[in-house]
Design a protein around this motif. Sequence first.
Motif, PDB file in Angstrom:
ATOM      1  N   UNK A  93      40.260  44.084  50.785  1.00  0.00           N
ATOM      2  CA  UNK A  93      39.960  42.979  50.057  1.00  0.00           C
ATOM      3  C   UNK A  93      39.514  42.719  48.802  1.00  0.00           C
ATOM      4  N   UNK A  94      38.539  44.079  48.557  1.00  0.00           N
ATOM      5  CA  UNK A  94      38.149  44.375  47.222  1.00  0.00           C
ATOM      6  C   UNK A  94      39.239  44.523  46.288  1.00  0.00           C
ATOM      7  N   UNK A  95      39.959  45.355  46.663  1.00  0.00           N
ATOM      8  CA  UNK A  95      41.341  45.651  45.849  1.00  0.00           C
ATOM      9  C   UNK A  95      42.189  44.359  45.533  1.00  0.00           C
ATOM     10  N   UNK A  96      42.446  43.542  46.287  1.00  0.00           N
ATOM     11  CA  UNK A  96      42.975  42.139  46.172  1.00  0.00           C
ATOM     12  C   UNK A  96      42.340  41.431  45.174  1.00  0.00           C
ATOM     13  N   UNK A  97      41.096  41.436  45.113  1.00  0.00           N
ATOM     14  CA  UNK A  97      40.442  40.546  44.064  1.00  0.00           C
ATOM     15  C   UNK A  97      40.138  41.175  42.901  1.00  0.00           C
ATOM     16  N   UNK A  98      40.235  42.450  42.795  1.00  0.00           N
ATOM     17  CA  UNK A  98      40.180  43.273  41.516  1.00  0.00           C
ATOM     18  C   UNK A  98      41.530  42.795  40.839  1.00  0.00           C
ATOM     19  N   UNK A  99      42.423  42.951  41.631  1.00  0.00           N
ATOM     20  CA  UNK A  99      44.119  42.485  40.998  1.00  0.00           C
ATOM     21  C   UNK A  99      43.944  41.082  40.443  1.00  0.00           C
ATOM     22  N   UNK A 100      43.472  40.186  41.058  1.00  0.00           N
ATOM     23  CA  UNK A 100      43.355  38.857  40.793  1.00  0.00           C
ATOM     24  C   UNK A 100      42.307  38.478  39.531  1.00  0.00           C
TER      25      UNK A 100
END
Length: 403
Positions: A165-172
Motif C-alpha cells: 500500500x505504501x509503495x502504491x501511495x509513493x508512486x501516486x
Amino acid sequence: MKRSPNGIDFVWLLPLLLAAQPVATDSYLPALPEIARDLGSASSSLTVFVLAFGIAQIPVGLLADRAGRRPVLIGGLILYVIAALAGALAPNVEVLAALRALQGVAMASILVCARAAVRDLYPAHEGPHVMARGLTGLGVVALMAPILGAAIVQWAGWRWVLATMALYAVVLLAMCWHSFGETLPVRDDRQPMPKGGLREVFASRSFRVWSSLAAATYGGLFCFLLLSPMVYIGYLGFSPALYGWIPAGGSAIYICSTTLCRRLLRAKGPYVTVRIGATLSLCGAVIQALGCLLLPHSAWPLLLGHAVFCMGHGIHQPCGQAGAVGDLPHLAGRAVSWSGFVMMLVAFCTGQIAASFVDAAYTHGAWPMVAPMVVAGVILMLIAFAWLPALQRETERVVPRSQ
C-alpha cells in the motif's frame, strides 16, 4: 480534455486516486485471518479505518475549500505512506488500529480532493462522464486488489500487504507532485472566502437528490459486502476460495456498468440513465428476494440478482457523486465531503441493523443481506421516478429564465 500544468491529463490521475481506496481495503481483507492469528484481533483495524474515513471527510472538505486541493491531497498521500509503513511494523493490534485510523483520514483527503477537482475542472454536465471513467479504473483495481493481497499474504505475510500500500501511495505521490496543479479557482483578493457550510450545502435540492441516490445504492451494496461471507460460506456452505470469486465477479460487472453509464449519459442524459439504473437495482433485489422465498437454499438467484444490482450500482455511483456537487462549484470540497459522509453513515447504520438479524443458526437465511437491497431498490425507484423529475422540471424552469 483537461490537463495539469505539466501536461498529464487529469482523467489519468483520477482513477489512480480513487483506486487508493480499494488498495487500502480490498487488498487488506485476505490479511485479516493472519493478522488475527499474530496479534489476537483484526476486525477493529478495519472498523476504525472505515469510521475515520467517513468522519474525516467533513473537516477535510472545509480545508480543501480554504487551503486548496493540492496541499491537502499531497498531505493526504504523505500521511497514507507513513501510516501504511508504520502499520507494517505495528507490534500489537492497538497500534495497528490507530495507524489504520490515520490511514482512513489520509484516504478521506485523497478522495475528497480528487472528487472536488472533477467539479473544479469540468462543467456540471460533464462531471458524471468523468466520474464514470474514474470509477471504471477503481473497479479494475477492486477486481485485482484482493487477489494480489491474498498472494502477498501467502508468499510474504500480512505486513507486506501494508508495505505494498505504501509503495502504491509513493508512486501516486510522485505523479501528483509533478502533475497535479491547483484546481481550486483563483479568487480575487477583494472577493471574500466562501463561508457556506452545512446549511447552504443541504439547502441545495440538487445536492439532496443526488447524494441520496449515491447513499441508497451504496447502502444496499454495503450490506452485500458485510453479510455475503456469512450467507455464502456459513449458510450455503461455499468454501472461502470459491466465495472469493463472487465479489470479484461483482467488480467485473461494475466495470462494465460504468462503461455503459458513459454511453447512456451521452445517448439519454442523466435522468433517463438513472431511471434505467434504478430499474436494474430493483430487479436485481427482487430476483434475490424471490430466490429467498422459492429456492431458499440455492445460490443461483442470489448470484443473478447481485449481478443485476451491480449493473445499477455502476450507473448510480458516477451520477450521484458528480451530481451532488454540480450545483455547488464554490463549495465543491464541502459538498463532496458531506456527500461522502452521508453515504458512509447510511451504509454503516444499515449494515449494523442488518447484521443484528444474523445468528449462528442462520435462522433468517439470506434475508438479512437481501432485504436491505430490496429497500434500497425501492428508494432508488422513488428517487429516479418521483424526486428527480421534480428536480428536472425545476432546472428546466431556471435555465430559460437565466438565458
